[in-house]
Motif scaffolding. Structure first.
Motif, PDB file in Angstrom:
ATOM      1  N   GLU A  86       0.821  -1.218   0.000  1.00 13.89           N
ATOM      2  CA  GLU A  86       0.000   0.000   0.000  1.00 13.89           C
ATOM      3  C   GLU A  86       0.853   1.266   0.000  1.00 13.89           C
ATOM      4  O   GLU A  86       0.593   2.192  -0.763  1.00 13.89           O
ATOM      5  CB  GLU A  86      -0.916  -0.003   1.225  1.00 13.89           C
ATOM      6  CG  GLU A  86      -1.789   1.223   1.340  1.00 13.89           C
ATOM      7  CD  GLU A  86      -2.632   1.200   2.594  1.00 13.89           C
ATOM      8  OE1 GLU A  86      -2.897   2.296   3.128  1.00 13.89           O
ATOM      9  OE2 GLU A  86      -3.012   0.113   3.060  1.00 13.89           O
ATOM     10  N   VAL A  87       1.860   1.316   0.847  1.00 11.99           N
ATOM     11  CA  VAL A  87       2.619   2.567   1.006  1.00 11.99           C
ATOM     12  C   VAL A  87       3.788   2.699   0.034  1.00 11.99           C
ATOM     13  O   VAL A  87       4.308   3.791  -0.146  1.00 11.99           O
ATOM     14  CB  VAL A  87       3.114   2.773   2.458  1.00 11.99           C
ATOM     15  CG1 VAL A  87       1.941   2.816   3.426  1.00 11.99           C
ATOM     16  CG2 VAL A  87       4.127   1.729   2.874  1.00 11.99           C
ATOM     17  N   LEU A  88       4.201   1.600  -0.577  1.00 15.78           N
ATOM     18  CA  LEU A  88       5.301   1.633  -1.549  1.00 15.78           C
ATOM     19  C   LEU A  88       4.809   1.112  -2.888  1.00 15.78           C
ATOM     20  O   LEU A  88       4.944  -0.070  -3.201  1.00 15.78           O
ATOM     21  CB  LEU A  88       6.476   0.785  -1.066  1.00 15.78           C
ATOM     22  CG  LEU A  88       7.181   1.277   0.176  1.00 15.78           C
ATOM     23  CD1 LEU A  88       8.158   0.233   0.677  1.00 15.78           C
ATOM     24  CD2 LEU A  88       7.888   2.584  -0.107  1.00 15.78           C
ATOM     25  N   PRO A 144      14.135   4.852  -1.784  1.00 16.86           N
ATOM     26  CA  PRO A 144      15.290   3.960  -1.601  1.00 16.86           C
ATOM     27  C   PRO A 144      14.990   2.474  -1.784  1.00 16.86           C
ATOM     28  O   PRO A 144      15.441   1.645  -1.010  1.00 16.86           O
ATOM     29  CB  PRO A 144      15.724   4.265  -0.167  1.00 16.86           C
ATOM     30  CG  PRO A 144      14.444   4.597   0.519  1.00 16.86           C
ATOM     31  CD  PRO A 144      13.612   5.324  -0.514  1.00 16.86           C
ATOM     32  N   PHE A 145      14.230   2.156  -2.803  1.00 13.77           N
ATOM     33  CA  PHE A 145      13.905   0.759  -3.066  1.00 13.77           C
ATOM     34  C   PHE A 145      14.045   0.505  -4.558  1.00 13.77           C
ATOM     35  O   PHE A 145      13.692   1.356  -5.367  1.00 13.77           O
ATOM     36  CB  PHE A 145      12.473   0.425  -2.617  1.00 13.77           C
ATOM     37  CG  PHE A 145      12.256   0.619  -1.153  1.00 13.77           C
ATOM     38  CD1 PHE A 145      12.665  -0.355  -0.249  1.00 13.77           C
ATOM     39  CD2 PHE A 145      11.679   1.771  -0.663  1.00 13.77           C
ATOM     40  CE1 PHE A 145      12.495  -0.176   1.112  1.00 13.77           C
ATOM     41  CE2 PHE A 145      11.504   1.959   0.694  1.00 13.77           C
ATOM     42  CZ  PHE A 145      11.913   0.983   1.584  1.00 13.77           C
ATOM     43  N   GLY A 146      14.553  -0.669  -4.895  1.00  8.35           N
ATOM     44  CA  GLY A 146      14.670  -1.049  -6.287  1.00  8.35           C
ATOM     45  C   GLY A 146      13.333  -1.484  -6.842  1.00  8.35           C
ATOM     46  O   GLY A 146      12.314  -1.524  -6.140  1.00  8.35           O
ATOM     47  N   ALA A 147      13.331  -1.813  -8.122  1.00  6.27           N
ATOM     48  CA  ALA A 147      12.116  -2.284  -8.782  1.00  6.27           C
ATOM     49  C   ALA A 147      11.610  -3.555  -8.109  1.00  6.27           C
ATOM     50  O   ALA A 147      12.396  -4.374  -7.623  1.00  6.27           O
ATOM     51  CB  ALA A 147      12.409  -2.554 -10.260  1.00  6.27           C
ATOM     52  N   VAL A 148      10.310  -3.698  -8.075  1.00  4.16           N
ATOM     53  CA  VAL A 148       9.692  -4.900  -7.516  1.00  4.16           C
ATOM     54  C   VAL A 148      10.202  -6.111  -8.283  1.00  4.16           C
ATOM     55  O   VAL A 148      10.274  -6.107  -9.508  1.00  4.16           O
ATOM     56  CB  VAL A 148       8.156  -4.804  -7.597  1.00  4.16           C
ATOM     57  CG1 VAL A 148       7.503  -6.119  -7.179  1.00  4.16           C
ATOM     58  CG2 VAL A 148       7.638  -3.652  -6.747  1.00  4.16           C
ATOM     59  N   ALA A 159      11.034  -9.266  -2.049  1.00  2.00           N
ATOM     60  CA  ALA A 159      10.862  -9.037  -3.486  1.00  2.00           C
ATOM     61  C   ALA A 159      10.140  -7.727  -3.741  1.00  2.00           C
ATOM     62  O   ALA A 159      10.503  -6.967  -4.644  1.00  2.00           O
ATOM     63  CB  ALA A 159      10.103 -10.213  -4.109  1.00  2.00           C
ATOM     64  N   TRP A 160       9.120  -7.424  -2.936  1.00  2.00           N
ATOM     65  CA  TRP A 160       8.371  -6.166  -3.109  1.00  2.00           C
ATOM     66  C   TRP A 160       9.285  -4.968  -2.860  1.00  2.00           C
ATOM     67  O   TRP A 160       9.163  -3.922  -3.503  1.00  2.00           O
ATOM     68  CB  TRP A 160       7.165  -6.114  -2.176  1.00  2.00           C
ATOM     69  CG  TRP A 160       6.325  -4.911  -2.482  1.00  2.00           C
ATOM     70  CD1 TRP A 160       6.304  -3.719  -1.818  1.00  2.00           C
ATOM     71  CD2 TRP A 160       5.405  -4.776  -3.562  1.00  2.00           C
ATOM     72  NE1 TRP A 160       5.434  -2.849  -2.419  1.00  2.00           N
ATOM     73  CE2 TRP A 160       4.859  -3.483  -3.493  1.00  2.00           C
ATOM     74  CE3 TRP A 160       4.992  -5.629  -4.587  1.00  2.00           C
ATOM     75  CZ2 TRP A 160       3.922  -3.005  -4.412  1.00  2.00           C
ATOM     76  CZ3 TRP A 160       4.045  -5.165  -5.497  1.00  2.00           C
ATOM     77  CH2 TRP A 160       3.535  -3.867  -5.401  1.00  2.00           C
ATOM     78  N   LEU A 161      10.230  -5.132  -1.952  1.00  2.00           N
ATOM     79  CA  LEU A 161      11.153  -4.039  -1.642  1.00  2.00           C
ATOM     80  C   LEU A 161      12.344  -3.987  -2.592  1.00  2.00           C
ATOM     81  O   LEU A 161      13.253  -3.197  -2.405  1.00  2.00           O
ATOM     82  CB  LEU A 161      11.614  -4.162  -0.182  1.00  2.00           C
ATOM     83  CG  LEU A 161      10.501  -4.047   0.858  1.00  2.00           C
ATOM     84  CD1 LEU A 161      11.058  -4.242   2.261  1.00  2.00           C
ATOM     85  CD2 LEU A 161       9.760  -2.723   0.751  1.00  2.00           C
ATOM     86  N   GLY A 162      12.340  -4.861  -3.600  1.00  3.45           N
ATOM     87  CA  GLY A 162      13.347  -4.783  -4.635  1.00  3.45           C
ATOM     88  C   GLY A 162      14.513  -5.727  -4.493  1.00  3.45           C
ATOM     89  O   GLY A 162      15.483  -5.656  -5.260  1.00  3.45           O
ATOM     90  N   ARG A 163      14.456  -6.645  -3.538  1.00  4.65           N
ATOM     91  CA  ARG A 163      15.548  -7.597  -3.354  1.00  4.65           C
ATOM     92  C   ARG A 163      15.446  -8.696  -4.403  1.00  4.65           C
ATOM     93  O   ARG A 163      14.349  -9.173  -4.702  1.00  4.65           O
ATOM     94  CB  ARG A 163      15.504  -8.270  -1.980  1.00  4.65           C
ATOM     95  CG  ARG A 163      15.416  -7.373  -0.780  1.00  4.65           C
ATOM     96  CD  ARG A 163      16.662  -6.556  -0.547  1.00  4.65           C
ATOM     97  NE  ARG A 163      16.744  -6.084   0.813  1.00  4.65           N
ATOM     98  CZ  ARG A 163      16.144  -4.994   1.278  1.00  4.65           C
ATOM     99  NH1 ARG A 163      15.380  -4.267   0.498  1.00  4.65           N
ATOM    100  NH2 ARG A 163      16.318  -4.637   2.529  1.00  4.65           N
TER     101      ARG A 163
END
Length: 190
Positions: free
Chosen positions: A153-155, A165-169, A184-188
Motif C-alpha cells: 500500500e505505502v510503496l 530507496p527501493f529497487g524495482a519490484v 521481493a516487493w522491496l526490490g531484493r
C-alpha cells in the motif's frame, strides 16, 4: 495500524536474536543488499533505530547518522540492545503515535506511521541478515504477513530508485513465504 509498537518490539526481538548469532568472522559476508555486508547492515539497523528513537523524542532524525560507527566486532548485540531500549523509551507515550513527526526521509507523518515504517525496515533487514547467515533461526512469519499488505500500500510499484530507496519490484517464486515476498516487493533479488 493504530499502535505498531508491539509489532516493532516483536520484530526487534527477532532481529536481536539473529544478531546474537553473528560471529566476527561473518561481518564481511555479503547480504542481499548490494551496498551492505553484514557489518554495514548491522551499522545501518543500529543507526536507524537510534534515528527513529530521536524522532520519537521530538527530533527529525536527520541529525543522527543512518549508521553506527565505532562498534567492536563483538559489540553488535549490545549496541542493538541499547538502540532498541532507547526506541522503547522514546515512544512510550501513547500520545506520540498521533502527533505529526518528521521522519528521516523528509516527510511529515503521524508517529504511528513512522513506527510502522520501521517495523517494515526491521523485517526487511531481518530477512537480509538471515539470508547472509544461512538462516540460523526460523523467522516469525506472522510479522511479515501483517506488514506485506502495508508495504504494498505505502510503496507503490512506481516510482522506485532515486529518492525512493527501493529497487524495482522483483518476482517472488511461487509459494514463497511472506518474508521472501516482502523482500521481493522491496526490490531484493530473491
Amino acid at each position: 495500524m493504530n499502535d505498531p509498537r508491539p509489532l516493532y518490539e516483536r520484530a526487534a526481538e527477532q532481529f536481536a536474536g539473529l544478531v546474537k548469532t553473528v560471529t566476527p568472522d561473518r561481518l564481511d559476508a555479503p547480504t542481499p543488499c548490494p551496498e551492505f555486508d553484514v557489518r554495514a547492515l548491522l551499522s545501518h539497523v543500529v543507526g536507524g533505530t537510534h534515528r527513529i528513537a530521536l524522532v520519537g523524542g521530538g527530533g527529525d532524525g536527520l541529525s543522527v547518522p543512518a549508521h553506527a560507527d565505532g562498534i567492536a566486532d563483538d559489540g553488535w548485540s549490545a549496541a542493538y540492545d541499547v538502540a532498541r531500549s532507547r526506541f522503547a523509551e522514546a515512544w512510550a507515550d501513547d500520545a506520540k503515535l498521533a502527533r505529526p513527526v518528521t521522519v528521516p526521509w523528509g516527510a511529515e507523518t503521524p508517529g504511528a506511521a513512522a513506527v510502522g515504517g520501521y517495523v517494515m525496515e526491521t523485517l526487511a533487514h531481518t530477512w537480509d541478515l538471515s539470508q547472509a547467515l544461512g538462516h540460523p533461526l526460523p523467522l516469525e512469519q506472522e510479522l511479515a504477513e501483517i506488514i506485506l499488505p502495508l508495504a504494498r500500500e505505502v510503496l507503490p510499484v512506481e516510482p522506485r530508485g532515486g529518492p525512493v530507496p527501493f529497487g524495482a519490484v522483483q518476482e517472488a517464486p511461487e509459494g514463497s513465504d511472506a518474508y521472501t515476498q516482502l523482500a521481493a516487493w522491496l526490490g531484493r533479488a530473491v
